[in-house]
Design an enzyme around this catalytic site. Structure first.
Site, PDB file in Angstrom:
ATOM      1  N   TRP A 146       8.412   6.347  -1.503  1.00 40.88           N
ATOM      2  CA  TRP A 146       7.581   7.464  -1.016  1.00 40.88           C
ATOM      3  C   TRP A 146       6.964   8.208  -2.186  1.00 40.88           C
ATOM      4  O   TRP A 146       5.791   8.604  -2.144  1.00 40.88           O
ATOM      5  CB  TRP A 146       8.375   8.395  -0.114  1.00 40.88           C
ATOM      6  CG  TRP A 146       8.701   7.752   1.210  1.00 40.88           C
ATOM      7  CD1 TRP A 146       9.939   7.438   1.681  1.00 40.88           C
ATOM      8  CD2 TRP A 146       7.775   7.323   2.220  1.00 40.88           C
ATOM      9  NE1 TRP A 146       9.830   6.843   2.923  1.00 40.88           N
ATOM     10  CE2 TRP A 146       8.532   6.764   3.277  1.00 40.88           C
ATOM     11  CE3 TRP A 146       6.381   7.355   2.332  1.00 40.88           C
ATOM     12  CZ2 TRP A 146       7.943   6.243   4.441  1.00 40.88           C
ATOM     13  CZ3 TRP A 146       5.791   6.835   3.485  1.00 40.88           C
ATOM     14  CH2 TRP A 146       6.560   6.291   4.517  1.00 40.88           C
ATOM     15  N   ASP A 173       8.458  16.588  -1.384  1.00 43.94           N
ATOM     16  CA  ASP A 173       8.458  15.897  -0.093  1.00 43.94           C
ATOM     17  C   ASP A 173       9.904  15.904   0.396  1.00 43.94           C
ATOM     18  O   ASP A 173      10.758  15.212  -0.146  1.00 43.94           O
ATOM     19  CB  ASP A 173       7.940  14.468  -0.282  1.00 43.94           C
ATOM     20  CG  ASP A 173       7.995  13.643   1.011  1.00 43.94           C
ATOM     21  OD1 ASP A 173       8.479  14.162   2.036  1.00 43.94           O
ATOM     22  OD2 ASP A 173       7.550  12.477   0.973  1.00 43.94           O
ATOM     23  N   LYS A 192      12.315  13.179  11.302  1.00 42.88           N
ATOM     24  CA  LYS A 192      13.663  12.862  10.833  1.00 42.88           C
ATOM     25  C   LYS A 192      14.636  13.969  11.271  1.00 42.88           C
ATOM     26  O   LYS A 192      15.552  13.708  12.019  1.00 42.88           O
ATOM     27  CB  LYS A 192      13.700  12.689   9.312  1.00 42.88           C
ATOM     28  CG  LYS A 192      13.210  11.330   8.805  1.00 42.88           C
ATOM     29  CD  LYS A 192      11.724  11.177   8.711  1.00 42.88           C
ATOM     30  CE  LYS A 192      11.283   9.792   8.312  1.00 42.88           C
ATOM     31  NZ  LYS A 192      10.230   9.775   7.311  1.00 42.88           N
TER      32      LYS A 192
END
Ligand SMILES: *Cc1c(COP(=O)(O)O)cnc(C)c1O
Length: 359
Positions: A102, A171, A195
């Site tokens: 990511w 993030d 999530k």
């Protein structure tokens, strides 16, 4: 009705009591005679929901007053572009710490708009470590430093925060709300909801107010954080249903003891799973112990020819979505907030029995 233990990396499990509230609410939300999906976002009931959701989130995360709480669409992926676009002018330098896939994506997006300096890159350990900050090559003139607090795929999590004066942009998609954090240490925090916050389709962004003014003038209205800050995140029609579910999840966390209580459970869940993996030669987690994730626990079987059987038997035992990401292989148990401790216990028990039969 049969509910399984769902170890999905995202979209991920939601608390059953939240799902039951949604079911009860659907035909007639708040006495409106309509579902929440059918009402105006500018109506009294929804405006109240948005205000409550913000104040509850501020309480839960102890968000200081000089930060704005924004709700957007586009997922964490859009924020990978919005961060450089809002914070950096063309030609500016930005620092990235790349500890997984990511972070690599985030750096790739930023490279389109400004000059990216990779201050650290853990690719050489196949993303199983976080390089010691004393080895980072940070630039003197960076506008910000970007990190991925938890790398969802490799299961690598920061258990410290970098120092420095430049705004920290994080993030936090797969770790937010899993424990208390010190928001004042960050310039910007962003997280897709699917999530730990709610369903897919809504994204939380927390921005320190002095960073709201975009660094360039050519941004579309919907790509400026400032637009959302000035309109209570109602720049255009927001994802109302996802927002409503996020509000329920946040209310539930607050009434269950907040993030201290959540952290306690999450620490326990992850440490018992790692302990079970470490105690066995049949299973292995490759991540360095100082940066193992509380939320995503990847593990491989010593004999990968047993992978398919493992997944098949786990599924039959009500343990689903354990297949690892294709880039890592093996298994991955995502044990977010809504995955109960019983699910982790059941997984550990299943793993021991599977090893007993096949080890
Ligand atoms: C899931 C995830 C993303 C992608 O989020 P989208 O909402 O699909 O854009 C980005 N970063 C991290 C750390 C993630 O876990």
């Amino acid at each position: 009705m049969t509910r399984v233990y769902n170890f999905s990396a995202g979209p991920a499990a939601l608390p059953i009591d939240v799902l039951e509230t949604i079911r009860a609410d659907i035909p007639d939300w708040q006495g409106t005679g309509m579902s929440v999906m059918e009402v105006s976002h500018r109506g009294k009931e929804f405006v109240e929901l948005a205000a409550r959701c913000e104040s509850n989130l501020r309480e839960l995360l102890a968000v200081p007053d000089n930060y704005s709480v924004l709700w957007m669409q586009g997922g964490a992926t859009l924020q990978m572009a919005m961060a450089p676009l809002n914070l950096a002018a063309r030609g500016d330098t930005v620092d990235y710490v790349q500890t997984g896939s990511w972070g690599k994506k985030a750096a790739g997006e930023a490279r389109k708009f400004c000059t990216v300096n990779l201050a650290a890159d853990a690719a050489d350990t196949n993303f199983t470590t976080i390089p010691d900050p004393s080895t980072w090559q940070r630039s003197d003139d960076a506008v910000y430093l970007h990190m991925t607090s938890n790398e969802t795929i490799a299961g690598v999590e920061f258990h410290f925060l970098p120092d420095g004066d430049v705004p920290l942009v994080a993030d936090m998609s797969s770790t937010i709300l899993s424990r208390p954090i010190d928001v004042s240490r960050f310039g910007v925090i962003y997280a897709g909801a699917q999530k730990n916050i709610g369903p897919a389709g809504i994204t939380l962004v927390i921005v320190r107010n002095d960073l709201l003014e975009p660094a360039r003038e050519d941004l579309p209205h919907l790509m400026m954080w400032k637009s959302y800050a000035e309109s209570d995140s109602m720049t255009n029609t927001p994802p109302t249903f996802a927002w409503y579910v996020a509000d329920l999840v946040i209310q539930r966390l607050l009434s269950n003891g907040g993030l201290e209580a959540m952290a306690e459970i999450n620490r326990r869940k992850s440490s018992k799973l790692y302990a079970a993996i470490d105690a066995s030669d049949f299973y292995n987690n490759p991540v360095s112990e100082d940066c193992r994730s509380w939320m995503n626990v990847p593990f491989v079987l010593a004999d990968s020819s047993l992978d398919a059987l493992f997944l098949e038997e786990a599924h039959a035992a009500g343990l689903t979505n354990l297949k690892g990401h294709r880039s890592v292989g093996g298994m991955r148990a995502s044990i977010y907030n809504a995955v109960p401790e019983e699910a982790v216990d059941a997984l550990i028990e299943f793993m021991a029995a599977f090893e007993g039969k096949n080890g």
